[in-house]
Write an enzyme that holds these catalytic residues in place. Structure first.
Site, PDB file in Angstrom:
ATOM      1  N   ARG A  12      35.836   9.867   6.759  1.00  0.00           N
ATOM      2  CA  ARG A  12      34.768   9.369   7.704  1.00  0.00           C
ATOM      3  C   ARG A  12      33.556   8.973   6.764  1.00  0.00           C
ATOM      4  NH1 ARG A  12      33.182   9.770  13.803  1.00  0.00           N
ATOM      5  NH2 ARG A  12      35.196   8.555  13.892  1.00  0.00           N
ATOM      6  N   HIS A  22      37.411   0.600  11.652  1.00  0.00           N
ATOM      7  CA  HIS A  22      37.780   1.914  12.620  1.00  0.00           C
ATOM      8  C   HIS A  22      39.164   1.865  12.967  1.00  0.00           C
ATOM      9  CE1 HIS A  22      37.570   5.835  14.234  1.00  0.00           C
ATOM     10  NE2 HIS A  22      36.765   5.782  15.425  1.00  0.00           N
ATOM     11  N   ASP A  29      31.473  -0.992  22.771  1.00  0.00           N
ATOM     12  CA  ASP A  29      30.898   0.067  21.981  1.00  0.00           C
ATOM     13  C   ASP A  29      29.603   0.112  21.681  1.00  0.00           C
ATOM     14  OD1 ASP A  29      31.182   2.181  19.890  1.00  0.00           O
ATOM     15  OD2 ASP A  29      31.523   0.674  18.244  1.00  0.00           O
ATOM     16  N   GLN A  86      41.232   4.147  15.356  1.00  0.00           N
ATOM     17  CA  GLN A  86      40.969   3.980  16.918  1.00  0.00           C
ATOM     18  C   GLN A  86      41.811   2.896  17.492  1.00  0.00           C
ATOM     19  OE1 GLN A  86      38.399   5.724  18.804  1.00  0.00           O
ATOM     20  NE2 GLN A  86      39.659   4.657  20.432  1.00  0.00           N
ATOM     21  N   ARG A  89      44.234   9.246  20.629  1.00  0.00           N
ATOM     22  CA  ARG A  89      43.953   9.401  18.906  1.00  0.00           C
ATOM     23  C   ARG A  89      44.901  10.495  18.585  1.00  0.00           C
ATOM     24  NH1 ARG A  89      38.996   8.048  17.420  1.00  0.00           N
ATOM     25  NH2 ARG A  89      39.820   8.709  15.584  1.00  0.00           N
ATOM     26  N   CYS A 104      36.015   2.970  22.836  1.00  0.00           N
ATOM     27  CA  CYS A 104      36.358   4.251  22.008  1.00  0.00           C
ATOM     28  C   CYS A 104      35.617   5.510  21.989  1.00  0.00           C
ATOM     29  CB  CYS A 104      36.131   3.665  20.605  1.00  0.00           C
ATOM     30  SG  CYS A 104      34.241   3.370  20.134  1.00  0.00           S
TER      31      CYS A 104
HETATM   32  N1  NVA Z   1      30.603   1.797  16.167  1.00  0.00           N
HETATM   33  C1  NVA Z   1      30.586   3.391  16.387  1.00  0.00           C
HETATM   34  C2  NVA Z   1      31.951   3.922  16.516  1.00  0.00           C
HETATM   35  C3  NVA Z   1      31.978   5.168  16.973  1.00  0.00           C
HETATM   36  C4  NVA Z   1      33.413   5.780  17.182  1.00  0.00           C
HETATM   37  C5  NVA Z   1      29.907   3.796  15.070  1.00  0.00           C
HETATM   38  O1  NVA Z   1      30.425   3.588  13.869  1.00  0.00           O
HETATM   39  O2  NVA Z   1      29.025   4.760  15.246  1.00  0.00           O
HETATM   40  N1   CP Z   2      35.887   7.123  18.885  1.00  0.00           N
HETATM   41  C1   CP Z   2      35.617   7.967  17.766  1.00  0.00           C
HETATM   42  O1   CP Z   2      36.038   7.833  16.540  1.00  0.00           O
HETATM   43  O2   CP Z   2      35.096   9.355  18.094  1.00  0.00           O
HETATM   44  P1   CP Z   2      34.285  10.381  17.222  1.00  0.00           P
HETATM   45  O3   CP Z   2      33.050   9.612  16.620  1.00  0.00           O
HETATM   46  O4   CP Z   2      33.775  11.561  18.348  1.00  0.00           O
HETATM   47  O5   CP Z   2      35.115  10.621  16.211  1.00  0.00           O
END
Ligand code: NVA
Ligand code: CP
Length: 308
Positions: free
Chosen positions: A102, A129, A223, A132, A291, A263
């Site tokens: 990540r 992502h 989101d 997800q 997930r 998500c």
């Molecule tokens: N768009 C959000 C998704 C979190 C799961 C982010 O990147 O923070």
């Molecule tokens: N939806 C998602 O990826 O959640 P986290 O940021 O908690 O991993």
């Protein structure tokens, strides 16, 4: 050997196969059956951003499959102190069997994977992502809403939107995206998705009018307005996204009985109202649980490719 960086690199059949494996593993788990399909394997998890779901699902999933997961935050490993990505990739992949990352720039996971001897999974970048979306589509299948889906995405044109675009393009469902002006999706990714959509028959449209997108939709999703790394823009974004909250009035424009997906984490009173989120809590928290199951399917699938 395959990596899982975006859904763009996967066929519809492969996406459905991964989800099917995940659903079978889920069924087994609910029956108390644990098949140690990844016994003695180690998953390295590199986190340069926060996470609740991604960390817990990958770590738990790997354990349930008979393997082990290593949590590596960039505060703990030398990557965070400037050790090159290509060196980190060669070292970690010489000891571990799979890597989940990540991070910020999507190019980082691309570079890592090009130096990795083992499959690399994108656990979220600024651009995509995809794990997800495996869980989201699994949830759509389970709730019987994957056929003839008309999905409305209301909010920021971000990593989630881009992954929805790729999923719709590959699977072949309709996706209407509504973002405020100035917060549109990436033009290059949109072009790529539209090219794939031509083959699958998906209809992907973009607008700045949330009502137009939601009208008649069978699934509404959104989101956060400020993704990880955009914390300083939060105030300005809250102003720019006025009128983009998915609330009961907006849900009324969708098909009767339309589903809502998120998500998570959700910011109530911003991208979604408390009442819409709580009114659809069953599906939203099943989506979160999925997930675990979808990613177990993915890891087993990636492991199989290596053997073929
Ligand atoms: N768009 C959000 C998704 C979190 C799961 C982010 O990147 O923070
Ligand atoms: N939806 C998602 O990826 O959640 P986290 O940021 O908690 O991993």
């Amino acid at each position: 050997m395959r990596h899982f960086l975006t859904l763009k690199d996967f066929t519809k059949e492969e996406i459905l196969e991964i989800i099917d494996i995940g659903l079978a593993i889920k069924k087994d788990l609910k029956a108390g059956i644990y098949k140690r399909e990844l016994s003695n394997q180690t998953l390295a998890m590199i986190f340069e951003k926060s996470s609740t779901r991604t960390r817990v699902s990958f770590e738990t999933g790997m354990f349930q499959l008979g393997g082990h997961a290593l949590f590596l935050s960039n505060r703990d490993i030398h990557l965070g102190r400037g050790e090159p990505v290509k060196d980190t990739a060669r070292v970690i992949s010489s000891m571990c069997d799979m890597v989940m990352i990540r991070t910020f720039e999507h190019s980082m996971v691309e570079e890592f994977s090009s130096f990795s001897k083992v499959p690399v999974i994108n656990g979220l970048t600024d651009s995509f992502h995809p794990v997800q979306l495996l869980a989201d589509y699994m949830t759509m299948v389970e709730y019987g809403v994957s056929e003839n889906a008309v999905v409305a995405y209301v909010g920021d044109g971000n990593n989630m939107t881009h992954s929805w675009m790729m999923l719709a393009a590959k699977i072949g469902f309709d996706l209407r995206i509504a973002t405020p002006k100035g917060y549109e999706v990436d033009g290059t990714i949109l072009e790529e998705a539209l090219k794939i959509a031509k083959i699958s028959g998906a209809a992907i449209t973009v607008t700045n009018d949330p009502k137009e997108a939601v009208k008649g939709a069978s699934i509404v999703t959104t989101d956060t307005w400020a993704s990880m790394g955009q914390e300083e823009e939060k105030e300005e974004r809250v102003k720019a996204f006025k009128g983009f909250m998915v609330d009961d009035l907006m849900m009324c424009l969708a098909q009767k009985g339309a589903k809502f997906l998120h998500c998570l984490p959700a910011y109530r009173g911003q991208e979604v109202s408390e009442s819409v989120l709580e009114g659809h809590a069953d599906i939203v928290f099943d989506e979160a649980e999925n997930r675990l199951h979808a990613q177990k399917g993915l890891m087993v699938w990636l492991d199989k490719q290596r053997g073929e």
